[in-house]
Design a protein around this motif. Structure first.
Motif, short mmCIF file in Angstrom:
data_model
loop_
_atom_site.label_atom_id
_atom_site.label_comp_id
_atom_site.label_asym_id
_atom_site.label_seq_id
_atom_site.Cartn_x
_atom_site.Cartn_y
_atom_site.Cartn_z
N VAL A 5 -12.79 2.27 13.23
CA VAL A 5 -11.41 1.85 12.38
C VAL A 5 -11.45 0.54 12.08
CG1 VAL A 5 -10.19 3.77 13.11
CG2 VAL A 5 -9.92 1.59 14.17
N GLU A 6 -10.91 0.12 10.68
CA GLU A 6 -11.09 -1.24 10.25
C GLU A 6 -9.67 -1.41 9.46
OE1 GLU A 6 -14.83 -3.02 9.34
OE2 GLU A 6 -15.06 -1.42 8.26
N ALA A 7 -8.93 -2.45 9.87
CA ALA A 7 -7.50 -2.60 9.17
C ALA A 7 -7.63 -4.16 8.37
CB ALA A 7 -6.71 -2.50 10.22
N VAL A 8 -6.73 -3.91 7.26
CA VAL A 8 -6.55 -5.33 6.62
C VAL A 8 -5.26 -5.27 6.76
CG1 VAL A 8 -6.63 -6.28 4.37
CG2 VAL A 8 -8.22 -4.73 5.01
N PRO A 9 -4.82 -6.54 7.71
CA PRO A 9 -3.33 -6.63 7.82
C PRO A 9 -2.65 -7.45 6.69
CG PRO A 9 -4.76 -8.05 9.50
CD PRO A 9 -5.62 -7.08 8.60
N ALA A 61 -12.98 -12.07 9.47
CA ALA A 61 -13.24 -10.68 9.81
C ALA A 61 -11.90 -10.01 9.47
CB ALA A 61 -14.03 -10.42 11.15
N LEU A 62 -11.70 -8.73 9.36
CA LEU A 62 -11.04 -7.79 9.23
C LEU A 62 -10.87 -7.16 11.01
CD1 LEU A 62 -12.08 -5.43 6.35
CD2 LEU A 62 -10.32 -7.72 6.27
N VAL A 63 -9.61 -6.73 11.09
CA VAL A 63 -9.35 -5.99 12.39
C VAL A 63 -10.39 -4.60 12.46
CG1 VAL A 63 -7.76 -4.79 13.83
CG2 VAL A 63 -7.18 -6.73 12.59
N SER A 64 -11.15 -4.56 13.57
CA SER A 64 -12.20 -3.62 13.62
C SER A 64 -12.41 -3.16 14.99
CB SER A 64 -13.42 -4.12 12.96
OG SER A 64 -14.32 -3.28 12.95
N GLY A 65 -12.72 -1.99 15.11
CA GLY A 65 -13.22 -1.44 16.49
C GLY A 65 -13.57 -0.05 16.60
N PRO A 101 -7.05 6.68 5.23
CA PRO A 101 -7.84 5.50 4.92
C PRO A 101 -7.99 5.31 3.29
CG PRO A 101 -9.50 7.25 5.59
CD PRO A 101 -7.90 7.95 5.86
N PHE A 102 -7.99 3.95 2.89
CA PHE A 102 -8.05 3.94 1.51
C PHE A 102 -9.72 3.94 1.06
CE2 PHE A 102 -8.67 -0.36 3.30
CZ PHE A 102 -9.98 -0.88 2.74
N THR A 103 -10.76 3.81 2.12
CA THR A 103 -11.81 4.16 2.15
C THR A 103 -12.72 4.59 3.27
OG1 THR A 103 -14.01 3.29 0.78
CG2 THR A 103 -13.02 1.90 2.10
N VAL A 104 -13.99 4.92 3.07
CA VAL A 104 -14.66 5.25 4.28
C VAL A 104 -16.15 4.36 4.01
CG1 VAL A 104 -16.31 6.91 5.55
CG2 VAL A 104 -14.16 7.61 4.87
N SER A 139 -17.02 3.76 9.32
CA SER A 139 -15.59 3.43 9.48
C SER A 139 -14.61 3.89 8.57
CB SER A 139 -15.90 1.77 9.03
OG SER A 139 -14.56 1.08 9.68
N LEU A 140 -13.32 4.19 9.12
CA LEU A 140 -12.27 4.26 8.20
C LEU A 140 -11.29 3.22 8.19
CD1 LEU A 140 -11.33 7.65 10.28
CD2 LEU A 140 -12.79 7.40 8.51
N ALA A 141 -11.05 2.87 6.80
CA ALA A 141 -10.54 1.42 6.50
C ALA A 141 -9.09 1.61 5.92
CB ALA A 141 -11.49 0.96 5.50
N TYR A 142 -8.23 1.08 6.67
CA TYR A 142 -6.69 1.00 6.27
C TYR A 142 -6.00 -0.33 5.87
CZ TYR A 142 -7.42 5.32 8.98
OH TYR A 142 -7.79 6.52 9.48
N VAL A 143 -5.19 -0.19 5.09
CA VAL A 143 -4.41 -1.29 4.82
C VAL A 143 -2.89 -1.32 5.67
CG1 VAL A 143 -2.77 -2.71 3.16
CG2 VAL A 143 -5.11 -1.66 2.38
N VAL A 144 -2.65 -2.20 6.55
CA VAL A 144 -1.71 -2.01 7.36
C VAL A 144 -0.66 -3.09 7.36
CG1 VAL A 144 -1.12 -1.73 9.86
CG2 VAL A 144 -2.95 -0.80 8.97
#
Length: 178
Positions: free
Chosen positions: A29-33, A60-64, A98-101, A122-127
């Motif tokens: 998962v990845e997050a754009v805070p 970097a973005l939040v990722s793990g 997610p906004f994208t994969v 990776s599933l990417a989110y705006v949080v």
């Protein structure tokens, strides 16, 4: 001392993880805070400052990784707390979309996303985060940028592996286009 990557059940040993990475895609998962104003518009984007294993400093973005038997939402919250601190107060919906994969490959050029260690999905989110963010773990700092600054070539060039592309996709997803 244990050779486990983490002490929480569901993690693989370092050797098991290396074997899994060599044989199958790993889910991340990845997050754009982001900070938002009262009307919900994004006012700033938080990017972590990290030192890579090669000694290079990057943004970097939040990722793990998502652990075995862990819900995606729980993984997202865990990584946000791990990287931003326990009082970041992320607002993750009950059923996040997610906004994208993003698909990372160990071979550069297959997609804009590159991870020399593995094939990862990776599933990417705006949080949105509302609390006090204090970087932890391997993050040196968290810097807040305006959407325009985050999309700038200078900031994008500091984001290796395709994170700059992912950030631009996040900005487009929330209506910030250049």
């Amino acid at each position: 001392m244990s050779d486990m990557t983490e002490t929480t059940t569901g993690w693989l040993t370092a050797d098991e993880l290396a074997m899994a990475r060599a044989r199958m895609p790993i889910l991340y998962v990845e997050a754009v805070p982001v900070r938002v104003d009262d009307s919900g518009d994004i006012t700033s984007i938080g990017l972590l400052l990290r030192i890579g294993s090669d000694g290079n400093i990057s943004r970097a973005l939040v990722s793990g990784r998502v652990m075995h038997h862990e819900r995606v939402r729980d993984a997202l919250l865990r990584h946000l707390e791990k990287d931003l601190g326990p009082v970041a107060l992320p607002r993750v919906p009950v059923s996040p979309q997610p906004f994208t994969v993003a698909e990372y490959f160990p071979t550069a050029g297959v997609t804009p996303f590159h991870d020399p260690r593995q094939h990862a999905v990776s599933l990417a989110y705006v949080v949105p985060v509302a609390g006090d963010c204090r970087p932890r773990q391997d993050a040196l700092d968290l810097v807040w940028f305006s959407p325009q600054e985050a999309a700038s070539p200078a900031v994008q060039s500091e984001m290796p592996g395709g994170h700059g592309v992912l950030l631009k996709q996040a900005l487009a997803h929330v209506g910030h286009t250049q």
